[in-house]
Design a protein around this motif. Structure first.
Motif, mmCIF file in Angstrom:
data_model
loop_
_atom_site.group_PDB
_atom_site.id
_atom_site.type_symbol
_atom_site.label_atom_id
_atom_site.label_comp_id
_atom_site.label_asym_id
_atom_site.label_seq_id
_atom_site.Cartn_x
_atom_site.Cartn_y
_atom_site.Cartn_z
ATOM 1 N N TYR A 71 0.834 -1.198 0.000
ATOM 2 C CA TYR A 71 0.000 0.000 0.000
ATOM 3 C C TYR A 71 0.872 1.252 0.000
ATOM 4 N N ARG A 72 1.906 1.256 0.822
ATOM 5 C CA ARG A 72 2.802 2.419 0.889
ATOM 6 C C ARG A 72 3.453 2.690 -0.464
ATOM 7 N N ILE A 73 3.929 1.648 -1.107
ATOM 8 C CA ILE A 73 4.550 1.813 -2.429
ATOM 9 C C ILE A 73 3.518 2.365 -3.405
ATOM 10 N N THR A 74 2.320 1.786 -3.398
ATOM 11 C CA THR A 74 1.251 2.239 -4.293
ATOM 12 C C THR A 74 0.915 3.694 -4.031
ATOM 13 N N GLU A 75 0.758 4.046 -2.770
ATOM 14 C CA GLU A 75 0.433 5.420 -2.395
ATOM 15 C C GLU A 75 1.513 6.389 -2.899
ATOM 16 N N ASN A 76 2.767 6.022 -2.741
ATOM 17 C CA ASN A 76 3.865 6.893 -3.183
ATOM 18 C C ASN A 76 3.904 7.034 -4.698
ATOM 19 N N VAL A 77 3.697 5.941 -5.422
ATOM 20 C CA VAL A 77 3.706 5.994 -6.884
ATOM 21 C C VAL A 77 2.552 6.864 -7.381
ATOM 22 N N VAL A 78 1.363 6.677 -6.805
ATOM 23 C CA VAL A 78 0.199 7.469 -7.215
ATOM 24 C C VAL A 78 0.422 8.938 -6.878
ATOM 25 N N ARG A 79 0.944 9.227 -5.697
ATOM 26 C CA ARG A 79 1.211 10.615 -5.302
ATOM 27 C C ARG A 79 2.183 11.260 -6.290
ATOM 28 N N HIS A 80 3.220 10.525 -6.653
ATOM 29 C CA HIS A 80 4.199 11.050 -7.609
ATOM 30 C C HIS A 80 3.530 11.332 -8.954
ATOM 31 N N ARG A 81 2.698 10.409 -9.423
ATOM 32 C CA ARG A 81 1.990 10.602 -10.702
ATOM 33 C C ARG A 81 1.071 11.809 -10.657
ATOM 34 N N ARG A 82 0.344 11.961 -9.558
ATOM 35 C CA ARG A 82 -0.583 13.080 -9.426
ATOM 36 C C ARG A 82 0.175 14.408 -9.429
ATOM 37 N N ARG A 83 1.302 14.457 -8.730
ATOM 38 C CA ARG A 83 2.111 15.682 -8.721
ATOM 39 C C ARG A 83 2.602 16.008 -10.128
ATOM 40 N N LYS A 84 3.078 14.992 -10.813
ATOM 41 C CA LYS A 84 3.587 15.173 -12.167
ATOM 42 C C LYS A 84 2.469 15.686 -13.090
ATOM 43 N N GLU A 85 1.278 15.121 -12.939
ATOM 44 C CA GLU A 85 0.139 15.533 -13.766
ATOM 45 C C GLU A 85 -0.280 16.970 -13.438
ATOM 46 N N ARG A 86 -0.279 17.332 -12.155
ATOM 47 C CA ARG A 86 -0.603 18.714 -11.772
ATOM 48 C C ARG A 86 0.405 19.681 -12.379
ATOM 49 N N MET A 87 1.667 19.317 -12.347
ATOM 50 C CA MET A 87 2.710 20.169 -12.916
ATOM 51 C C MET A 87 2.506 20.292 -14.418
ATOM 52 N N ARG A 88 2.172 19.206 -15.070
ATOM 53 C CA ARG A 88 1.947 19.231 -16.521
ATOM 54 C C ARG A 88 0.771 20.163 -16.838
ATOM 55 N N ARG A 89 -0.318 20.062 -16.055
ATOM 56 C CA ARG A 89 -1.473 20.943 -16.282
ATOM 57 C C ARG A 89 -1.100 22.397 -16.015
ATOM 58 N N TRP A 90 -0.344 22.626 -14.953
ATOM 59 C CA TRP A 90 0.058 23.968 -14.581
ATOM 60 C C TRP A 90 0.911 24.594 -15.675
ATOM 61 N N LEU A 91 1.767 23.784 -16.281
ATOM 62 C CA LEU A 91 2.640 24.275 -17.349
ATOM 63 C C LEU A 91 1.926 24.321 -18.693
ATOM 64 N N GLY A 92 0.664 23.892 -18.722
ATOM 65 C CA GLY A 92 -0.120 24.009 -19.943
ATOM 66 C C GLY A 92 -0.048 22.816 -20.866
ATOM 67 N N GLY A 93 0.498 21.708 -20.400
ATOM 68 C CA GLY A 93 0.551 20.508 -21.233
ATOM 69 C C GLY A 93 -0.797 19.830 -21.297
ATOM 70 N N SER A 94 -0.913 18.829 -22.137
ATOM 71 C CA SER A 94 -2.186 18.116 -22.242
ATOM 72 C C SER A 94 -2.340 17.182 -21.055
ATOM 73 N N ALA A 95 -3.515 17.179 -20.500
ATOM 74 C CA ALA A 95 -3.815 16.316 -19.358
ATOM 75 C C ALA A 95 -4.978 15.414 -19.730
ATOM 76 N N ALA A 96 -5.028 14.262 -19.129
ATOM 77 C CA ALA A 96 -6.140 13.346 -19.374
ATOM 78 C C ALA A 96 -7.422 13.994 -18.864
ATOM 79 N N GLU A 97 -8.464 13.903 -19.626
ATOM 80 C CA GLU A 97 -9.744 14.488 -19.247
ATOM 81 C C GLU A 97 -10.458 13.596 -18.258
ATOM 82 N N VAL A 98 -11.116 14.236 -17.304
ATOM 83 C CA VAL A 98 -11.928 13.491 -16.347
ATOM 84 C C VAL A 98 -13.143 12.964 -17.092
#
Length: 185
Positions: A71-98
């Protein structure tokens, strides 16, 4: 909902394939729920088990249960992905649509739209929440785990989990109310 069974296992007897066979479904479910819609689930699960492959020889059953460790590994990987995706959106890159899920033929177009809007609002309300609160809320409300099971997974005291849940619910409801006001509902 399937609940995670606590197991006591030894690292020297475990192989990654066996860990994946036993717990791959749990990891995928945790990742899906923690990451929300738009998460590239297969990539995250693969990344988790890549970490498991690297770290399994050092895992010690006397320090953490296998499910807690996963669970800890999963939580860390997901957290890292979410941060990366937020940064991509913030920088104006394409993000997956909800709401890019394949629609179910059993639901009408109105039901599908309402479901997508509800899901999108739900995950927008979760965005930016304290990660511990967010994870506890998801594990309790969506996974159906007890406070004791969450405490085991998150390596915390049960009383602490209840505090996290209380705060998470208050924060979530406040954010949801604000979103609904912004949308004019």
């Amino acid at each position: 909902m399937a609940k995670t069974a606590a197991r006591t296992e030894k690292a020297e007897t475990l192989e990654v394939a066996e860990v994946f066979r036993r717990h791959g479904g749990d990891v995928a479910r945790w990742a899906s729920r923690l990451g929300g819609p738009g998460l590239e689930l297969e990539d995250v699960v693969q990344e988790v088990f890549l970490k498991v492959h690297q770290l399994l020889p050092g895992w010690r059953s006397d320090r953490a249960q296998l499910t807690t460790w996963l669970y800890r590994i999963t939580e860390n990987v997901v957290r890292h992905r979410r941060r990366k995706e937020r940064m991509r959106r913030w920088l104006g890159g394409s993000a997956a649509e909800v709401g890019q899920d394949v629609p179910s033929p059993a639901r009408t177009a109105e039901e599908q739209l309402a479901g997508h809007q509800t899901q999108a609002r739900f995950y927008r309300a979760l965005e930016g929440m304290n990660e511990r609160y967010r994870a506890a809320l998801i594990l309790f409300e969506l996974e159906g785990l007890s406070g004791e099971e969450i405490a085991t997974l998150m390596d915390a005291k049960t009383a602490t989990v209840w505090v996290w849940l209380h705060r998470a619910r208050a924060t979530f409801l406040e954010r949801l109310k604000r979103l609904m006001e912004e949308e004019g509902e």
